[in-house]
Motif scaffolding. Structure first.
Motif, PDB file in Angstrom:
ATOM      1  N   ASP A   1       0.829  -1.210   0.000  1.00  0.00           N
ATOM      2  CA  ASP A   1       0.000   0.000   0.000  1.00  0.00           C
ATOM      3  C   ASP A   1       0.861   1.258   0.000  1.00  0.00           C
ATOM      4  OD1 ASP A   1      -2.252  -1.535   0.004  1.00  0.00           O
ATOM      5  OD2 ASP A   1      -2.590  -1.421   2.171  1.00  0.00           O
ATOM      6  N   ARG A   2       1.944   1.227   0.764  1.00  0.00           N
ATOM      7  CA  ARG A   2       2.830   2.390   0.791  1.00  0.00           C
ATOM      8  C   ARG A   2       3.469   2.618  -0.578  1.00  0.00           C
ATOM      9  NH1 ARG A   2       7.552   1.739   4.832  1.00  0.00           N
ATOM     10  NH2 ARG A   2       8.249   0.342   3.176  1.00  0.00           N
ATOM     11  N   ALA A   3       3.887   1.538  -1.234  1.00  0.00           N
ATOM     12  CA  ALA A   3       4.464   1.673  -2.569  1.00  0.00           C
ATOM     13  C   ALA A   3       3.432   2.194  -3.560  1.00  0.00           C
ATOM     14  CB  ALA A   3       5.025   0.330  -3.043  1.00  0.00           C
ATOM     15  N   LEU A   4       2.186   1.737  -3.414  1.00  0.00           N
ATOM     16  CA  LEU A   4       1.134   2.213  -4.306  1.00  0.00           C
ATOM     17  C   LEU A   4       0.890   3.706  -4.108  1.00  0.00           C
ATOM     18  CD1 LEU A   4      -1.079   1.709  -6.359  1.00  0.00           C
ATOM     19  CD2 LEU A   4      -2.573   0.969  -4.498  1.00  0.00           C
ATOM     20  N   LEU A   5       0.848   4.137  -2.835  1.00  0.00           N
ATOM     21  CA  LEU A   5       0.673   5.573  -2.570  1.00  0.00           C
ATOM     22  C   LEU A   5       1.857   6.372  -3.099  1.00  0.00           C
ATOM     23  CD1 LEU A   5      -0.763   5.459   1.071  1.00  0.00           C
ATOM     24  CD2 LEU A   5      -2.009   5.959  -1.036  1.00  0.00           C
ATOM     25  N   GLU A   6       3.068   5.819  -2.962  1.00  0.00           N
ATOM     26  CA  GLU A   6       4.251   6.499  -3.483  1.00  0.00           C
ATOM     27  C   GLU A   6       4.175   6.635  -4.999  1.00  0.00           C
ATOM     28  OE1 GLU A   6       7.979   8.360  -3.526  1.00  0.00           O
ATOM     29  OE2 GLU A   6       6.627   7.912  -1.862  1.00  0.00           O
ATOM     30  N   ARG A   7       3.720   5.560  -5.657  1.00  0.00           N
ATOM     31  CA  ARG A   7       3.599   5.625  -7.112  1.00  0.00           C
ATOM     32  C   ARG A   7       2.562   6.661  -7.529  1.00  0.00           C
ATOM     33  NH1 ARG A   7       0.649   3.937 -11.360  1.00  0.00           N
ATOM     34  NH2 ARG A   7      -0.981   3.157 -10.003  1.00  0.00           N
ATOM     35  N   ARG A   8       1.446   6.682  -6.812  1.00  0.00           N
ATOM     36  CA  ARG A   8       0.409   7.664  -7.144  1.00  0.00           C
ATOM     37  C   ARG A   8       0.892   9.086  -6.878  1.00  0.00           C
ATOM     38  NH1 ARG A   8      -4.866   4.427  -4.658  1.00  0.00           N
ATOM     39  NH2 ARG A   8      -5.076   2.941  -6.383  1.00  0.00           N
ATOM     40  N   LEU A   9       1.680   9.281  -5.799  1.00  0.00           N
ATOM     41  CA  LEU A   9       2.221  10.600  -5.531  1.00  0.00           C
ATOM     42  C   LEU A   9       3.163  11.030  -6.643  1.00  0.00           C
ATOM     43  CD1 LEU A   9       2.686  13.039  -3.691  1.00  0.00           C
ATOM     44  CD2 LEU A   9       4.443  11.706  -2.497  1.00  0.00           C
ATOM     45  N   ARG A  10       4.043  10.090  -7.071  1.00  0.00           N
ATOM     46  CA  ARG A  10       4.950  10.437  -8.171  1.00  0.00           C
ATOM     47  C   ARG A  10       4.181  10.752  -9.442  1.00  0.00           C
ATOM     48  NH1 ARG A  10       7.949   5.880  -6.358  1.00  0.00           N
ATOM     49  NH2 ARG A  10       7.201   4.716  -8.168  1.00  0.00           N
ATOM     50  N   ALA A  11       3.106   9.984  -9.685  1.00  0.00           N
ATOM     51  CA  ALA A  11       2.306  10.248 -10.878  1.00  0.00           C
ATOM     52  C   ALA A  11       1.647  11.616 -10.800  1.00  0.00           C
ATOM     53  CB  ALA A  11       1.248   9.155 -11.050  1.00  0.00           C
ATOM     54  N   ALA A  12       1.155  11.980  -9.587  1.00  0.00           N
ATOM     55  CA  ALA A  12       0.520  13.290  -9.441  1.00  0.00           C
ATOM     56  C   ALA A  12       1.531  14.411  -9.627  1.00  0.00           C
ATOM     57  CB  ALA A  12      -0.140  13.393  -8.064  1.00  0.00           C
TER      58      ALA A  12
ATOM     59  N   SER B   1       1.555  17.113 -12.630  1.00  0.00           N
ATOM     60  CA  SER B   1       1.565  18.554 -12.406  1.00  0.00           C
ATOM     61  C   SER B   1       2.703  19.224 -13.162  1.00  0.00           C
ATOM     62  CB  SER B   1       1.686  18.838 -10.903  1.00  0.00           C
ATOM     63  OG  SER B   1       1.788  20.223 -10.656  1.00  0.00           O
ATOM     64  N   ARG B   2       3.891  18.588 -13.109  1.00  0.00           N
ATOM     65  CA  ARG B   2       5.019  19.170 -13.837  1.00  0.00           C
ATOM     66  C   ARG B   2       4.793  19.152 -15.341  1.00  0.00           C
ATOM     67  NH1 ARG B   2       9.681  16.071 -10.274  1.00  0.00           N
ATOM     68  NH2 ARG B   2       9.648  17.505  -8.478  1.00  0.00           N
ATOM     69  N   GLU B   3       4.227  18.074 -15.843  1.00  0.00           N
ATOM     70  CA  GLU B   3       3.964  18.002 -17.274  1.00  0.00           C
ATOM     71  C   GLU B   3       2.925  19.034 -17.682  1.00  0.00           C
ATOM     72  OE1 GLU B   3       4.202  17.082 -21.134  1.00  0.00           O
ATOM     73  OE2 GLU B   3       5.530  16.393 -19.529  1.00  0.00           O
TER      74      GLU B   3
ATOM     75  N   SER C   1       2.534  21.876 -16.204  1.00  0.00           N
ATOM     76  CA  SER C   1       3.240  23.157 -16.207  1.00  0.00           C
ATOM     77  C   SER C   1       4.070  23.323 -17.468  1.00  0.00           C
ATOM     78  CB  SER C   1       4.130  23.262 -14.968  1.00  0.00           C
ATOM     79  OG  SER C   1       4.875  24.458 -14.966  1.00  0.00           O
ATOM     80  N   ARG C   2       4.760  22.231 -17.869  1.00  0.00           N
ATOM     81  CA  ARG C   2       5.548  22.308 -19.092  1.00  0.00           C
ATOM     82  C   ARG C   2       4.654  22.524 -20.316  1.00  0.00           C
ATOM     83  NH1 ARG C   2       8.675  18.189 -16.367  1.00  0.00           N
ATOM     84  NH2 ARG C   2       7.365  16.560 -17.297  1.00  0.00           N
ATOM     85  N   SER C   3       3.518  21.826 -20.328  1.00  0.00           N
ATOM     86  CA  SER C   3       2.585  21.996 -21.449  1.00  0.00           C
ATOM     87  C   SER C   3       2.056  23.423 -21.508  1.00  0.00           C
ATOM     88  CB  SER C   3       1.423  21.007 -21.328  1.00  0.00           C
ATOM     89  OG  SER C   3       1.892  19.680 -21.363  1.00  0.00           O
ATOM     90  N   GLU C   4       1.790  23.992 -20.329  1.00  0.00           N
ATOM     91  CA  GLU C   4       1.300  25.374 -20.295  1.00  0.00           C
ATOM     92  C   GLU C   4       2.356  26.334 -20.810  1.00  0.00           C
ATOM     93  OE1 GLU C   4      -1.263  28.576 -19.686  1.00  0.00           O
ATOM     94  OE2 GLU C   4      -1.582  26.426 -19.901  1.00  0.00           O
ATOM     95  N   ARG C   5       3.631  26.100 -20.404  1.00  0.00           N
ATOM     96  CA  ARG C   5       4.694  26.959 -20.917  1.00  0.00           C
ATOM     97  C   ARG C   5       4.822  26.830 -22.415  1.00  0.00           C
ATOM     98  NH1 ARG C   5       7.558  25.291 -16.220  1.00  0.00           N
ATOM     99  NH2 ARG C   5       8.738  23.765 -17.445  1.00  0.00           N
ATOM    100  N   ARG C   6       4.725  25.585 -22.925  1.00  0.00           N
ATOM    101  CA  ARG C   6       4.801  25.416 -24.378  1.00  0.00           C
ATOM    102  C   ARG C   6       3.629  26.099 -25.069  1.00  0.00           C
ATOM    103  NH1 ARG C   6       6.600  20.115 -22.834  1.00  0.00           N
ATOM    104  NH2 ARG C   6       4.482  19.300 -23.056  1.00  0.00           N
ATOM    105  N   ARG C   7       2.449  26.013 -24.442  1.00  0.00           N
ATOM    106  CA  ARG C   7       1.283  26.653 -25.040  1.00  0.00           C
ATOM    107  C   ARG C   7       1.444  28.172 -25.080  1.00  0.00           C
ATOM    108  NH1 ARG C   7      -3.010  29.360 -23.989  1.00  0.00           N
ATOM    109  NH2 ARG C   7      -2.452  29.540 -21.779  1.00  0.00           N
ATOM    110  N   VAL C   8       1.932  28.735 -23.948  1.00  0.00           N
ATOM    111  CA  VAL C   8       2.146  30.175 -23.897  1.00  0.00           C
ATOM    112  C   VAL C   8       3.203  30.596 -24.909  1.00  0.00           C
ATOM    113  CG1 VAL C   8       2.961  32.070 -22.438  1.00  0.00           C
ATOM    114  CG2 VAL C   8       1.375  30.376 -21.514  1.00  0.00           C
ATOM    115  N   GLN C   9       4.285  29.797 -25.021  1.00  0.00           N
ATOM    116  CA  GLN C   9       5.332  30.116 -25.983  1.00  0.00           C
ATOM    117  C   GLN C   9       4.801  30.066 -27.405  1.00  0.00           C
ATOM    118  OE1 GLN C   9       8.167  31.250 -25.255  1.00  0.00           O
ATOM    119  NE2 GLN C   9       9.411  31.098 -27.109  1.00  0.00           N
ATOM    120  N   ALA C  10       3.988  29.022 -27.673  1.00  0.00           N
ATOM    121  CA  ALA C  10       3.400  28.931 -29.011  1.00  0.00           C
ATOM    122  C   ALA C  10       2.465  30.094 -29.284  1.00  0.00           C
ATOM    123  CB  ALA C  10       2.654  27.605 -29.149  1.00  0.00           C
TER     124      ALA C  10
END
Length: 679
Positions: A417-428, A432-434, A436-445
């Protein structure tokens, strides 16, 4: 099953008592010797670890002990001592005692003969052959245990036919068949089972039914040797009591020396038997408690040594090692099902394995003896696989009351369960970072689109007036009357052309044109670019050098774009501060081919790139110099070209020590080249 040997329960048929016999009694002397050998072993220690071991010759002469050892299971010799009754002292004298004594010497003679035959024929398991010789008359031994007087009457019959008739009357069957059934029920090895009912002279036609005919033939030969001794059970009348053949005389002498005492002990009392068996039971309980304590200690140590961020794979390795500490376990492995994050996999997939040691990286070839499922997140996340050298039910019985298995399951569920929560946290976090990157690319475009619209409108509206200005300035310069007027017109012409280049650069950054590749030599393109900057660098005190490996090789790319990128990077290095203020300064341009890539490296010894500049290095209109020195479109143009060409532009800088920009472009072949080769 508790019974008094020699007493016949009223109303119970003899054959029923034979078939229900729990095990053969053991000789009191055997029990005493075994118990004495365990005296130096701690009460909670392993009974198999007695110093020097148990004296084997005496137990090997006891049919009851051999049967108890083969079926001892959990507990070793302690279990055999605790569960086996003794032959009573009543068999120390009388007709029944004489019958048992003769039966014993006959069995020992057969076992010694088996030992000799095993040595002569190179048998792979001499000890097994000796056991088969001693236990070949298992049905007779069972009759001696249940009703020794009946055995005495059976042995008093004059011939075999009379004995068979007595067996049919009193047993309703055959003693050899009784021996076979008991050997099978007591878990004896196959050779003992076959020897118990196929050892007679009239069984020659049935030897093919044996599982090991060749070895059974040796047992039958050993029985014939025993029938040639004074203790023969089927000896014809008138035969000499002592054999004359040398090896049979040696056999008789050896049996007499080893069986000189009475089979049963006249000093063995029921009290001693009860005390010895209870002692063995108590020692067995202490052994179980010691093992339970060791099992719990291993679990506690494993939990104490676990790290808060321990991964399921690391936990699996430590869990496997802990399980391998169990005395019954030969090998252990923890297998997580589904992804390595231990989230239950709804579909088929390869298991993720963790072995206890590097030597155990390959799973044992045979299937696991016991598989313990590990549940987590509402499903089976994995399993503990154990390979045992003992009975699986015995291990389950030992671990059941301790709830050790439940504790391991609960801990595994926590890890999963702890590993599953860790995986979900990393995915979240990654999501979020992706985003943010997509938003920066959109703004740049969006910026580039707005810039393209502005540049298109400005170009349409300004190019025509600029063309008029340039044309009139050129016309007036041709008619200028004074040098001052000519200089003024040249300034007007230069600024108009600069305005045109700015509009062109804006259009390129916002909407770059498609590359126009053709076959060229990168070294020639870069050499020409260096030649244009040599004079300016010399005036600034900068040493500009170029290194070009494999200068003669050709590349399919856009030479104008490559030249433009090199110009931008060299101009950027010149304006980065490399010069007299920096003690002269250097700019090195190097180009080489590595695999399927062209790599162009421009290094300078200027001031480097600061943190504030690094964040906007490739942004349009960003310029690290003071106002009026440029629009900051150079690196943006270079990056856009490299991107369109399928390459990459990277940089590295140390403030105060210079910067390095590296361009990687794919080393493409001309489209016509493959067709030409195939032709």
């Amino acid at each position: 099953m508790r019974f008094q040997t020699g007493r016949k329960p009223p109303g119970e048929p003899l054959i029923g008592r034979l078939n229900g016999l729990a095990r053969l009694p053991v000789r009191p002397r055997t029990a005493r010797v075994v118990m004495a050998s365990l005296a130096s072993v701690p009460a909670d220690g392993d009974d198999e670890a007695a110093p020097g071991g148990i004296p084997r010759m005496l137990p090997d002469l006891d049919p009851g002990w051999l049967v108890a050892e083969r079926a001892k299971g959990r507990g070793g010799v302690l279990r055999a001592l605790a569960d086996s009754p003794w032959w009573p002292a009543s068999l120390a004298a009388g007709p029944a005692a004489e019958a048992v004594q003769k039966l014993w010497r006959h069995a020992v003679a057969a076992s010694f003969a088996c030992r000799t035959l095993a040595r002569e024929h190179g048998d792979p398991d001499p000890a097994g052959l000796v056991r088969a010789g001693l236990l070949h008359g298992l049905g007779r031994w069972a009759l001696a245990a249940v009703d020794p007087e009946c055995l005495a009457r059976w042995m008093a019959e004059p011939d075999r036919d009379a004995r068979r008739r007595r067996e049919a009357i009193e047993l309703g069957g055959d003693l050899r068949d009784v021996g076979r059934r008991l050997a099978e029920r007591w878990g004896c090895e196959p050779l003992v089972v076959d020897a118990a009912w196929l050892h007679g002279e009239d069984d020659a036609d049935l030897i093919a039914a044996a599982r090991e005919p060749a070895r059974l033939a040796l047992v039958r030969e050993a029985v014939r040797w025993a029938e040639s001794t004074p203790w023969a059970l089927d000896a014809p009348e008138g035969r000499e009591a002592m054999p004359t053949e040398p090896r049979l005389r040696i056999l008789v002498a050896e049996v007499q020396s080893r069986c000189g005492t009475a089979f049963a002990s006249d000093d063995a009392s029921p009290h001693e038997e009860r005390a010895t068996r209870e002692n063995a039971r108590l020692r067995l309980q202490l052994v179980d408690l010691a093992r339970e304590n060791a099992t719990q200690r291993r679990l506690i140590e494993a939990i104490a040594d676990s790290e808060p961020d321990e991964t399921p794979e690391g936990w699996s390795v430590r869990a496997g090692r802990a399980w391998c500490g169990e005395p019954e376990v030969n090998a252990a492995r923890v297998v997580w099902r589904g992804p390595s994050t231990t989230e239950p996999d709804p579909g088929p997939g390869l298991p993720i394995e963790a072995s206890p040691d590097a030597d155990d990286a390959e799973a044992p070839r045979r299937g696991a003896s016991w598989t313990i499922p590990l549940e987590a997140a509402g499903g089976v996340a994995g399993e503990v696989q154990l390979w045992l050298d003992a009975d699986v039910d015995a291990l389950r019985e030992r671990l059941g009351p301790t709830r050790i298995v439940d504790a391991w399951k609960a801990w595994a569920s926590h890890v999963a369960d702890r590993a599953l929560l860790e995986r979900r946290l990393r995915a979240a976090v990654e999501g979020s970072r992706e985003a943010s990157r997509s938003e920066r690319r959109r703004v740049q475009a969006a910026k580039l689109d707005a810039l393209a619209e502005f540049a298109a409108g400005a170009g349409h509206e300004l190019n025509n007036p600029l063309a008029v200005i340039v044309g009139r300035a050129q016309l007036l310069m041709a008619q200028a009357a004074t040098p001052e007027a000519a200089r003024s017109l040249a300034i007007i012409l230069s600024q108009a052309q600069r305005t045109h280049r700015i509009l062109r650069d804006l259009m390129f950054v916002a909407r770059p044109s498609e590359p126009r590749p053709r076959l060229c030599r990168p070294a020639d393109v870069l050499q020409a670019c260096l030649a244009e900057f040599q004079a300016e660098c010399a005036a600034r005190g900068i040493r500009l050098t170029g290194e070009f490996e494999e200068a003669g090789q050709q590349l399919w790319t856009d030479p104008e774009g490559l030249r433009h990128v090199a110009e931008v990077l060299i101009r950027n290095a010149i304006q980065a501060g490399a010069g007299p203020a920096a003690g002269g300064g250097t700019i090195r341009v190097r180009a080489d081919r590595q695999g399927r890539e062209l790599r162009v490296r421009v290094a300078d010894s200027g001031k480097g790139v600061g943190d504030a500049e690094a964040a906007h290095l490739f942004d349009p209109f960003f310029c690290g110099r003071q106002a009026g020195r440029g629009l900051g479109l150079g690196l943006s143009r270079a990056a856009r070209f490299v991107e369109r060409a399928g390459g990459s532009l990277t940089w590295d800088s140390t403030p105060g020590q210079g910067s390095v920009f590296q361009v990687k472009l794919p080393w493409n072949r001309p489209p016509e080249e493959p067709a030409a080769k195939s032709a």
